[in-house]
Structures are given as C-alpha cells and as structure tokens.
Design an enzyme around this catalytic site. Sequence first.
Site, PDB file in Angstrom:
ATOM      1  N   THR A 178      74.803 -57.533  90.716  1.00 33.83           N
ATOM      2  CA  THR A 178      75.309 -57.108  92.027  1.00 33.83           C
ATOM      3  C   THR A 178      76.207 -55.890  91.857  1.00 33.83           C
ATOM      4  O   THR A 178      77.130 -55.897  91.054  1.00 33.83           O
ATOM      5  CB  THR A 178      76.097 -58.262  92.686  1.00 33.83           C
ATOM      6  OG1 THR A 178      75.186 -59.289  93.053  1.00 33.83           O
ATOM      7  CG2 THR A 178      76.839 -57.792  93.931  1.00 33.83           C
TER       8      THR A 178
ATOM      9  N   HIS B 265      65.364 -66.419  92.783  1.00 37.38           N
ATOM     10  CA  HIS B 265      66.731 -66.732  92.328  1.00 37.38           C
ATOM     11  C   HIS B 265      67.036 -68.196  92.668  1.00 37.38           C
ATOM     12  O   HIS B 265      67.298 -68.531  93.820  1.00 37.38           O
ATOM     13  CB  HIS B 265      67.710 -65.798  93.032  1.00 37.38           C
ATOM     14  CG  HIS B 265      69.098 -65.823  92.476  1.00 37.38           C
ATOM     15  ND1 HIS B 265      69.601 -66.860  91.731  1.00 37.38           N
ATOM     16  CD2 HIS B 265      70.107 -64.913  92.551  1.00 37.38           C
ATOM     17  CE1 HIS B 265      70.863 -66.585  91.375  1.00 37.38           C
ATOM     18  NE2 HIS B 265      71.186 -65.407  91.863  1.00 37.38           N
TER      19      HIS B 265
ATOM     20  N   ASN C 108      72.937 -70.159  89.849  1.00 37.90           N
ATOM     21  CA  ASN C 108      74.309 -69.735  90.205  1.00 37.90           C
ATOM     22  C   ASN C 108      74.841 -70.274  91.531  1.00 37.90           C
ATOM     23  O   ASN C 108      75.666 -69.639  92.186  1.00 37.90           O
ATOM     24  CB  ASN C 108      74.408 -68.200  90.182  1.00 37.90           C
ATOM     25  CG  ASN C 108      74.198 -67.660  88.775  1.00 37.90           C
ATOM     26  OD1 ASN C 108      74.364 -68.404  87.805  1.00 37.90           O
ATOM     27  ND2 ASN C 108      73.846 -66.393  88.652  1.00 37.90           N
TER      28      ASN C 108
ATOM     29  N   TYR D 225      73.437 -70.741  94.460  1.00 37.49           N
ATOM     30  CA  TYR D 225      72.917 -70.251  95.736  1.00 37.49           C
ATOM     31  C   TYR D 225      71.901 -71.271  96.300  1.00 37.49           C
ATOM     32  O   TYR D 225      71.761 -72.367  95.776  1.00 37.49           O
ATOM     33  CB  TYR D 225      72.342 -68.838  95.560  1.00 37.49           C
ATOM     34  CG  TYR D 225      73.443 -67.878  95.145  1.00 37.49           C
ATOM     35  CD1 TYR D 225      74.510 -67.621  96.004  1.00 37.49           C
ATOM     36  CD2 TYR D 225      73.468 -67.291  93.887  1.00 37.49           C
ATOM     37  CE1 TYR D 225      75.564 -66.795  95.622  1.00 37.49           C
ATOM     38  CE2 TYR D 225      74.517 -66.458  93.497  1.00 37.49           C
ATOM     39  CZ  TYR D 225      75.557 -66.216  94.366  1.00 37.49           C
ATOM     40  OH  TYR D 225      76.607 -65.409  94.001  1.00 37.49           O
TER      41      TYR D 225
ATOM     42  N   ASN E 140      80.132 -70.819  91.836  1.00 34.43           N
ATOM     43  CA  ASN E 140      79.991 -71.204  93.248  1.00 34.43           C
ATOM     44  C   ASN E 140      80.076 -72.720  93.456  1.00 34.43           C
ATOM     45  O   ASN E 140      79.365 -73.286  94.291  1.00 34.43           O
ATOM     46  CB  ASN E 140      78.692 -70.632  93.835  1.00 34.43           C
ATOM     47  CG  ASN E 140      78.757 -69.124  93.967  1.00 34.43           C
ATOM     48  OD1 ASN E 140      79.778 -68.589  94.385  1.00 34.43           O
ATOM     49  ND2 ASN E 140      77.691 -68.434  93.599  1.00 34.43           N
TER      50      ASN E 140
HETATM   51  C1  PHB Z   1      77.487 -61.869  92.921  1.00 36.78           C
HETATM   52  O1  PHB Z   1      77.197 -61.074  93.810  1.00 36.78           O
HETATM   53  O2  PHB Z   1      78.637 -62.014  92.530  1.00 36.78           O
HETATM   54  C2  PHB Z   1      76.416 -62.629  92.288  1.00 36.78           C
HETATM   55  C3  PHB Z   1      75.144 -62.506  92.770  1.00 36.78           C
HETATM   56  C4  PHB Z   1      74.130 -63.225  92.198  1.00 36.78           C
HETATM   57  C5  PHB Z   1      74.409 -64.064  91.145  1.00 36.78           C
HETATM   58  C6  PHB Z   1      75.678 -64.178  90.649  1.00 36.78           C
HETATM   59  C7  PHB Z   1      76.689 -63.457  91.230  1.00 36.78           C
HETATM   60  O3  PHB Z   1      73.439 -64.780  90.594  1.00 36.78           O
END
Ligand code: PHB
Length: 372
Positions: free
Chosen positions: A17, A172, A175, A177, A232
């Site tokens: 990112t 994805h 993490n 999400y 997260n």
């Molecule tokens: C972030 O934007 O901080 C971010 C995005 C995707 C990820 C991990 C962190 O898998």
Amino acid sequence: RLGPFNLPHRVVMAPLTRSRARQPGNVPGSLAACYYAQRASAALIISEATQISMQGQGYAWTPGIHSREQVEAWLRVTEAVHQAGGLMFCQLWHVGRISHPALQPDNMLPVAPSAIIPAGKAFIENERGEGALIPFVRPRALDLDEMPYVVAQYVRAAKNALAANFDGVEIHAANGYLLDQFIESGTNRRTDAYGGPVENRTRLLFEIVEALTPVWGPDRIGVRISPMGKMNDIHDDDPEATFGHVAERLSEYELAYLHMVNPAVEQMQNGKDPDPRALGMAKLVRKQFKGNLIVAGGFDAESGARWLREGWGDLIAFGRKFLANPDLPERLRIGAPLNADDPSSYYGGGEKGYTDYPSLAQDRGDQPKSCV
Ligand code: PHB
C-alpha cells in the site's frame, strides 16, 4: 514456471500500500506507472492492494479497479511494466470490517461476516484533506442473500483486471480483511452455510476462486493467506487445522501460486529465529499445497536463500526492500548493498520515497535519476 510464465529467478515484489491514488476517484496516479516499471526486474510484481468496489475500500487514497477511469489508469501501468519486461498481477481486495462509514458509499456501515468491532482505527481523509485515524465502528453482518453479490464484486474486478491488461490476479485472503474475516474463527460467528466448521468458513474463498476461474483460467490466479497473522485484530482458534485445510483444498485448482505471509514474520523482522510453532505452520502449508508457494515477510538475502534451499517456499517476496531498491534482484544476485527504506514516505505524498530510490545504474550515472 508460474502458470504459463517462465520466470528468470525467484524474487517477487510483494503487494505494498502506497496511498498515492489520485483524488477524487481513487485512480492510480501518474507516478504509479513509473514506480512499477522501475521494479519490472521482479520475477513477478503483485500490485498494491486494490479495492474491488466502493464497499471494499478501507483506507483513504488506495486505488480501486471498479471504475472506467481506474481501469484506464491501470492500463497505463501495465503497459509501462510490460515495456520494461515485467509481469504484474492485480491484488483484489475487499477490506470487510476494516473500514469506516466515511469511506463507504452513502456513509453506509462496513460489512463483515459478523457484527464484531475490530480493535484499532481506520485511516480516513478529514475535512482539510489530510489523513486521520478514527475508531472503527461495529460492522453490519452480511445477509445470506447478499453473498452472491460479494462474489459478483470479485468477478467484475477480475474482468476489469483483464481489461487493464494485468497478467493475472491475486485474491487477497490475508491480513484480517474480508475473506480472512470469514476464514478465521475469531471474526466469524455465523451459524449459516458460511460459518462454523472450516468447510463453511472457507466457502466464500472457494466460491470466488471458482467464479474467477472462467475469467482468468486457474493458472493466472493466486491466493494470499496469512496463517497465524495478527494484523487487524484477527485470530483463529486452530490455525493449523484452518490453514492446513485451505492449503490442501487450494491444491485442487492448479493455481498460479499460493502466497503466504510468513507466519514467523515478526521474529524474523526482529532478527530472531522463527519460533517452532510458526515454522511448523509454514511447513504444514508447504506440505499441503502442491503448487508454487510464495513466502513473504521478514526475509533478507540469507534467510530467503535458506528457505528456498530447505524447500519451505518456491519464491520469496520482498516488500520494504523492493520499495527501496528498484533493482533488488540484481542487488541480491551480486551481493550489492541495499538502500534503506524510509517509513515516513510509505504512505501518501509524491515522488519522494516512491520513484526516487536509485538503482545501481543510476548511482553510477548510467541512467537518468527519474523516469517521469
Ligand atoms: C495496508 O494498507 O496497511 C495494508 C493493506 C493490505 C494488507 C496489509 C496492509 O494486506
């Protein structure tokens, strides 16, 4: 060999990112083509996480792949990467509960498998146009009859990635999400077909893999997971059972690759040896997944070479080191010193810390300083 592609080496650019999308509209900016093309010597570039829909957005200034303007801008990026000899997949991203009404269409609530508030804060744009952190809110649990619409968002984005001339897509599922929120038991309290046993918690992921297969072919689809990750506010009661199952079942699809965030990333980033449970988790995924395995997180030249030698991964992805070293594969090959990365310019801003990290050739004066 990765899907239909012969790769020159095993060094991948990890998704990163950078929060520099043009506003309004979250459109990849004019510098993005330069930034990615500078890094085209990666065996594979995985794009920064890219929201599949307005509902999928969780941070200010991240790019999407749901509008015509975004697709046209990505087309300029992939063209620059291809011209420089590179290969690039688009990372398809839905953040689920890691969002805020301020980032959602019509200020709606973020959606999630279950209405559980994450600990932490969302990154939004305030009235002055600056980035600001603001506490998460309780998300709305998706209704059963909305699930096909979630899959449809992925299909539309995957078709857009095809139109933008990417070489493939990465789903994805890491993490903390949306897909990870379904997969891991701590965020999924559902009692319907999408909750409970691991077969149900992984249902959405496999529906998406199957829905994207006719669009791209399985060998141009990758999946990213983060077993034992903590980002997260995510947690699973039995990560070995959960991610062992995910890896084993993903093997059935002949995907381009499985991409695992190193379960030992925290220890290795701090210069320590992986703890036995984290290493065991990595080896379990390796054993269960029969195709190419990319491992990312906390690697340097030495530990990356060791993991390849031991067979714990087939490719190594570098994030911070690739961000700061556009010619990272060459530097690793000849053992050249690396530029240090500057965390203050990771997110937002312009050229500084984005397109101005020098290559070895630029240091020697053989190449101009910038591609813009
Ligand atoms: C972030 O934007 O901080 C971010 C995005 C995707 C990820 C991990 C962190 O898998």
